[in-house]
Every structure is written in C-alpha cells, then in structure tokens.
Design a protein around this motif. Sequence first.
Motif, PDB file in Angstrom:
ATOM      1  N   SER A 157       0.849  -1.287   0.138  1.00  0.00           N
ATOM      2  CA  SER A 157       0.162   0.016  -0.075  1.00  0.00           C
ATOM      3  C   SER A 157       1.035   1.300  -0.039  1.00  0.00           C
ATOM      4  CB  SER A 157      -0.850  -0.067   1.321  1.00  0.00           C
ATOM      5  OG  SER A 157       0.144   0.006   2.506  1.00  0.00           O
ATOM      6  N   TRP A 158       0.358   2.376  -0.326  1.00  0.00           N
ATOM      7  CA  TRP A 158       1.132   3.637  -0.338  1.00  0.00           C
ATOM      8  C   TRP A 158       1.416   4.063   0.993  1.00  0.00           C
ATOM      9  CZ3 TRP A 158      -0.254   7.990   2.344  1.00  0.00           C
ATOM     10  CH2 TRP A 158      -1.460   8.065   2.985  1.00  0.00           C
ATOM     11  N   LEU A 159       0.849   3.828   1.877  1.00  0.00           N
ATOM     12  CA  LEU A 159       1.365   4.208   3.302  1.00  0.00           C
ATOM     13  C   LEU A 159       2.387   3.071   3.984  1.00  0.00           C
ATOM     14  CD1 LEU A 159       1.316   5.874   5.724  1.00  0.00           C
ATOM     15  CD2 LEU A 159      -0.720   4.800   6.698  1.00  0.00           C
ATOM     16  N   GLY A 160       2.010   2.072   3.573  1.00  0.00           N
ATOM     17  CA  GLY A 160       2.916   0.873   4.137  1.00  0.00           C
ATOM     18  C   GLY A 160       4.404   0.976   3.176  1.00  0.00           C
ATOM     19  N   SER A 161       4.144   0.990   2.115  1.00  0.00           N
ATOM     20  CA  SER A 161       5.357   1.155   1.401  1.00  0.00           C
ATOM     21  C   SER A 161       6.172   2.364   1.771  1.00  0.00           C
ATOM     22  CB  SER A 161       5.145   1.225  -0.251  1.00  0.00           C
ATOM     23  OG  SER A 161       4.499   2.404  -0.553  1.00  0.00           O
ATOM     24  N   ALA A 162       5.683   3.609   2.006  1.00  0.00           N
ATOM     25  CA  ALA A 162       6.529   4.732   2.414  1.00  0.00           C
ATOM     26  C   ALA A 162       6.887   4.497   3.873  1.00  0.00           C
ATOM     27  CB  ALA A 162       5.451   6.047   2.638  1.00  0.00           C
ATOM     28  N   LEU A 163       6.433   3.930   4.784  1.00  0.00           N
ATOM     29  CA  LEU A 163       6.954   3.448   5.961  1.00  0.00           C
ATOM     30  C   LEU A 163       8.032   2.543   6.113  1.00  0.00           C
ATOM     31  CD1 LEU A 163       3.647   3.189   8.144  1.00  0.00           C
ATOM     32  CD2 LEU A 163       5.324   5.093   8.381  1.00  0.00           C
ATOM     33  N   ALA A 164       8.067   1.569   4.914  1.00  0.00           N
ATOM     34  CA  ALA A 164       8.850   0.455   4.892  1.00  0.00           C
ATOM     35  C   ALA A 164      10.277   1.069   4.180  1.00  0.00           C
ATOM     36  CB  ALA A 164       8.421  -0.490   3.767  1.00  0.00           C
ATOM     37  N   ASN A 165      10.075   2.303   3.387  1.00  0.00           N
ATOM     38  CA  ASN A 165      11.255   2.902   2.834  1.00  0.00           C
ATOM     39  C   ASN A 165      12.159   3.439   4.007  1.00  0.00           C
ATOM     40  OD1 ASN A 165      10.626   2.303   0.162  1.00  0.00           O
ATOM     41  ND2 ASN A 165       9.556   4.080   0.081  1.00  0.00           N
TER      42      ASN A 165
END
Length: 273
Positions: free
Chosen positions: A119-127
């Motif tokens: 997801s956009w939020l999960g991927s941003a946090l993963a980065n």
Amino acid sequence: MRRRVLPGFPLSLGITLFYVTLIVALPIGALIFKAASLGPEDYWRIISSGRAVASYRITVLSALGATLANLIFGLALAWVLVRYDFPGKRLVDAIVDLPFALPTSVAGIALTAMFAQNSWLGSALANIGITVVYTPLGIMIAMFFTSLPFVVRTVQPVLEDLDPALEEAAQSLGGSDWSIFRRVILPLLTPALLAGLSLSFARSLGEFGAVIFIAGNRPNSTEITSLLAFIRLEEYNYQGAAAIASVMLFAAFVMLAVTNYLQARALRYTVRS
C-alpha cells in the motif's frame, strides 16, 4: 406513607440480580470452575509455559503502548473538540465513535490493507525502515484504534464543564499557559483521565478481532493471549483455554482494583485542592 424513589424496587432489584447473574456471574463462574478442574501442577504448567508467558508479555506491552498513545492523542483530541471551532468539527466528533460501531474484524482488515507493504502508506513507512503489519507495532496500532474513544469520551464532558473563571483567575495572577494547564486544568481532569485510560487499557487487553488480522499471530512474537486461548478452544483443549483465560480475568480484576484506588486518590486530591 413515604413514596419510594424507585417504584417497584423489589421487582427492579430482582431483574437486575437476574441479569447480573445470567450475563456476568455465570460465565465467570463457569470459567473459574473449568480452570479449577485442573490440578495445581497442570494449571501452573499451562499458564507458565513459554508460549503463554510470551503472549502475556506481548499483550500487556502492546496494551500499555496503546494506552500511552491514547493518553497523548486522546487528551489532545478532546481538547481540540472542546476548545476550538473549525470546519468539519461535527464530522470529526462523529468519527471518534466509529470504533464503537465498526466490527473489530473489519477494523483489522482495514488497518492491514492500509499498512501492508504494497500500500502507499505501508511502502512509504517501509522505505524508512518501519514495518507495521505482522509486528508488535501493528498490534499497538490496532489496540489504539479500538480504544481511543474511551479516553476522548470520558475527558470531553469534564472539559466542557470546567469553569472558565478558574483559568481567568490563574491568568490574572500571571500564570503561563503551561502552568495553568498543569496546576489548574490537569488536576481536575485526572479522575476522568484515569477512568478513560483504565477502560482503554482493559479494551486493549481483551481486543481480538482487530488484532489477529494485522498481527500475523506468530507464537512468541505477535501472538496475543486471547488468540492463544482461542487456539486452545479450536484444539478442544477447554481446560487449557480456561486456564489461560483465567490469567487475563485475574489481571482484569487487579487492574480494576488499582484503577479504583487511583481514582479515589485523585478525587480526594481534587476536593482538598
């Protein structure tokens, strides 16, 4: 003839006792009876197993983390809703009660979809190296989501009823905004805040539906106590499930006693002040 405050008191009392017995006392009694059917050695072996102890640790620490977040954000949200007017205020006030109406399983699915790494939020946090789904952080977020309204709704009415003259008097004496909040407002909010935090912590301890989807349910890592009890039920190990559940029941009684004690002390302090 003196008029009774409650008409039909014997009938009302009978209905109340019947309800309490049927809904509260019988289930708790059945749980205790089932757990007591185990011998002391078997009971201790079940509740002190490594997997059970890990579930206690995960559940309690996650609930404490969610309660701490509720202390900060719940108090801030109640403050904003009471002290400020802004567009969409009624909508925000209504959204606060959403976790009460939303099935917890739906909340768990929604949170998992929102924080998943694709997801956009999960991927941003993963980065930035933050993983939410299938971690203790995800458990805390799920508990925070479902228990936030308890803090907001217990603090909000007290904030609305505070006498503005108290703050005005403190300002006239040269008090800063922070000192007025710390010495005037916060002591008056403490009993309600303790009540809201205790309810929030209790809800977090017993949360199930919202957590199991986002936790991943890995033993010794993200498995909460209520899920472990459910797994024992699926294995038809009713005594084991009752033993594990009895630990949470004991923790709930202890927490209730401590909360009542703290609230009583806070109320005495407020009255003396």
